[in-house]
Scaffold this motif. Structure first.
Motif, short mmCIF file in Angstrom:
data_model
loop_
_atom_site.label_atom_id
_atom_site.label_comp_id
_atom_site.label_asym_id
_atom_site.label_seq_id
_atom_site.Cartn_x
_atom_site.Cartn_y
_atom_site.Cartn_z
N ALA A 175 -1.90 34.09 8.54
CA ALA A 175 -1.51 35.43 8.08
C ALA A 175 -0.29 35.35 7.17
N ALA A 176 0.70 34.56 7.55
CA ALA A 176 1.93 34.46 6.77
C ALA A 176 1.72 33.74 5.45
N THR A 177 1.02 32.62 5.48
CA THR A 177 0.89 31.81 4.26
C THR A 177 -0.15 32.35 3.29
N MET A 178 -1.15 33.04 3.80
CA MET A 178 -2.21 33.55 2.94
C MET A 178 -2.07 35.04 2.65
N GLY A 179 -1.04 35.67 3.21
CA GLY A 179 -0.81 37.09 2.95
C GLY A 179 -1.88 37.98 3.55
N ARG A 180 -2.32 37.64 4.74
CA ARG A 180 -3.39 38.40 5.40
C ARG A 180 -2.86 39.13 6.63
N ASP A 181 -3.61 40.14 7.05
CA ASP A 181 -3.30 40.86 8.28
C ASP A 181 -3.75 39.98 9.45
N ARG A 194 -12.34 37.62 4.00
CA ARG A 194 -11.47 38.27 3.03
C ARG A 194 -12.06 39.63 2.67
N THR A 231 8.10 30.80 9.32
CA THR A 231 8.87 30.67 8.08
C THR A 231 8.31 29.52 7.27
N GLU A 232 7.86 29.84 6.06
CA GLU A 232 7.39 28.81 5.14
C GLU A 232 8.55 28.52 4.19
N LYS A 236 8.52 35.66 8.67
CA LYS A 236 7.57 36.74 8.88
C LYS A 236 7.35 36.84 10.38
#
Length: 153
Positions: free
Chosen positions: A52-58, A78, A134-135, A145
């Motif tokens: 979710a954090a790295t790919m910007g997904r819910d 997606r 955290t990336e 995040k």
């Protein structure tokens, strides 16, 4: 003109040698904080939160497909084009390492683990209510995040 170019080149070399390159230290830094023992449920939510954090997904659209040999396999569809994306994750200390699954299509196998010195670093913290991912990128950027655990219902 030649004298100007020679002086300019010499000045550039002097300045370039004086600048500290922090990129190498980022990529070779291997500080690993010993992590508390994680349950299977912890590892599953960590993988979902990482994707979710790295790919910007819910995080709600990311499901666990299986947990095997301390590796969590997750996937999501997606929303924009209905394609299915699969990822696998493992933990090492306070770090999370991930790789794609079947990125080139069904049956194409595993992608590489994102543990190369040039890859971003993903660290986590976890408690009974939240997961923080955290990336960290080579330029020092990266913000945490925070996800509320939905696996404790």
């Amino acid at each position: 003109m030649i004298r100007f170019i020679t002086i300019y080149a010499a000045a550039f070399l002097i300045v370039a040698c004086a600048v500290e390159d922090t990129t190498e230290s980022f990529f070779t830094e291997t500080k690993e904080v010993p992590a508390m023992p994680l349950s299977e449920a912890d590892k599953k939510i960590l993988c979902r939160a990482t994707v979710a954090a790295t790919m910007g997904r819910d995080i709600a659209i990311i499901g666990v497909d299986k947990f095997e040999d301390n590796i969590t396999y997750v996937s999501y569809k997606r929303p924009s084009d209905k394609t299915v994306w699969k990822t696998r994750c493992k933990t090492s200390g306070n770090k999370i390492i991930w790789s794609t699954v079947d990125q080139e299509g069904p049956g194409t196998g595993f992608g590489r683990w994102r543990d190369h010195s040039m890859d971003s670093k993903i660290v986590y913290s976890i408690d009974s209510d939240t997961v923080t991912i955290t990336e960290k990128f080579p330029d020092g950027s990266g913000s945490p995040k925070v996800f509320v655990r939905d696996d404790k219902k």
